[in-house]
Write an enzyme that holds these catalytic residues in place. Structure first.
Site, short mmCIF file in Angstrom:
data_model
loop_
_atom_site.label_atom_id
_atom_site.label_comp_id
_atom_site.label_asym_id
_atom_site.label_seq_id
_atom_site.Cartn_x
_atom_site.Cartn_y
_atom_site.Cartn_z
N ILE A 143 11.41 -3.84 2.32
CA ILE A 143 11.28 -3.73 3.77
C ILE A 143 11.79 -2.37 4.21
CG2 ILE A 143 12.10 -4.69 5.96
CD1 ILE A 143 12.27 -7.42 4.54
N GLY A 144 11.17 -1.79 5.26
CA GLY A 144 11.56 -0.47 5.72
C GLY A 144 11.25 0.60 4.71
N ALA A 145 10.13 0.40 4.01
CA ALA A 145 9.79 1.25 2.88
C ALA A 145 8.53 2.07 3.08
CB ALA A 145 9.62 0.37 1.62
N LYS B 242 0.85 -1.18 0.00
CA LYS B 242 0.00 0.00 0.00
C LYS B 242 0.89 1.24 0.00
CE LYS B 242 0.99 1.26 4.41
NZ LYS B 242 1.83 2.44 4.71
N LEU C 233 5.58 0.65 3.04
CA LEU C 233 4.64 0.01 2.11
C LEU C 233 3.75 -1.03 2.78
CD1 LEU C 233 7.05 -0.44 -0.95
CD2 LEU C 233 5.31 1.34 -0.62
N GLY C 234 3.99 -1.31 4.06
CA GLY C 234 3.13 -2.24 4.79
C GLY C 234 3.27 -3.69 4.41
N GLY C 235 4.44 -4.09 3.89
CA GLY C 235 4.59 -5.45 3.39
C GLY C 235 4.38 -6.52 4.44
N ASP D 241 -1.36 -0.75 10.56
CA ASP D 241 -1.91 -0.75 9.21
C ASP D 241 -2.35 -2.14 8.74
OD1 ASP D 241 0.58 -1.89 8.97
OD2 ASP D 241 1.33 -0.53 7.43
N ALA E 22 0.74 -6.72 5.32
CA ALA E 22 -0.02 -7.36 4.24
C ALA E 22 0.13 -8.87 4.32
CB ALA E 22 0.46 -6.84 2.88
#
Length: 273
Positions: free
Chosen positions: A97-99, A14, A101-103, A138, A106
């Site tokens: 990772i650490g972006a 996201k 982006l909510g990986g 998130d 998710a």
């Protein structure tokens, strides 16, 4: 109980469109407002029934101990209330990772949905979101996985009408890792004069002047490369560009697919997300 022997899902990332830190909470967290928008950068998460629970990964290296992995934690939370067999879990990590982006969130949310579907748990959306809220602010977003206005800790949602499908979204991930804890240390909470829920209704070309990410000032101060990437996206014709979450990724929204080969020296570039 109808169970497929092999189970696979493809959790997506996201982006945050706007992020305002509005207050420090008594529990140590912060209240915020943001818009979560799903994008097409995916991990691959698969599982099979096995003699014992295990987790392995490939692709991007995942830091931390296995027992602290969010998928393992999600499994344990659900297993507390429902009968689940042991699973052999494999995650191919593609979302940076650490972006911001909510990986990880998710992966956990999609795993909960997979457990619900494969083992016929008949969980409601609310029940799945409540499991997710124990895993990250998130995480609950990814249960319904549609654009929302998020508030409180970022785990309460209101549906919004936002469709960016006619635009091209490009994401750049510099070779940096931004700690969320460090990002929050540079924040001074402040109530917004106009809610992001209203600002998001403005024409996209006006977002640049009105929609901001409160983390950018302190994070870009520490990592100037992130600011350089954002400026490069605007110079390439982005209608709107922003850091996502607490960084380090930066996205740009374009009317047409831009040429960004010059940015590939500054990080990984994901087109048409």
């Amino acid at each position: 109980m109808a169970v497929n022997k092999f189970m696979i899902v493809f959790p997506n990332a996201k982006i945050n469109i706007g992020l305002n830190i509005t207050a420090k909470r008594p529990d140590g967290y912060h209240n915020l407002e943001t818009v979560f928008y799903p994008v097409k950068i995916n991990d691959a998460l698969e599982a099979i029934i096995a003699p014992q629970l295990s987790f392995a990964s490939s692709g991007i290296t995942i830091p931390g101990d296995i027992e602290n992995n969010l998928c393992i934690k999600a499994y344990e939370f659900v297993k507390t209330d429902h009968d689940l067999p042991p699973l052999k879990i494999h995650l191919h990590k593609h979302i940076p990772i650490g972006a911001g982006l909510g990986g990880g969130s998710a992966d956990a949310a999609f795993f909960i949905k997979l457990l619900d579907q494969q083992f016929e748990l008949n969980l409601t959306v609310e029940a799945m979101q409540n499991y997710c809220r124990q895993l990250g602010a998130d995480c609950a977003f990814f249960i319904e996985n549609k654009p929302v206005y998020a508030f409180d800790k970022g785990d309460q949602f209101e549906s919004i009408e936002l469709d960016l499908s006619k635009y091209v979204i490009v994401l750049v991930m510099p070779p940096l890792h931004v700690s969320s804890a460090d990002a929050f240390r540079g924040i001074k909470p402040e109530l917004s004069t106009v809610s992001l829920k209203e600002l998001i209704k403005l024409p996209l070309a006006e977002w640049k002047e009105h929609i901001k990410n409160d983390f950018e000032k302190s994070v870009i101060g520490k990592f100037p490369l992130i600011g350089e990437v954002k400026q490069s996206l605007y110079e390439a014709g982005a209608l709107y560009a922003s850091m996502s979450g607490s960084g380090a990724s930066v996205f740009g929204i374009f009317e047409t697919l831009p040429s960004l080969q010059h940015l590939e020296a500054k990080g990984s570039v994901f087109y048409n997300v």
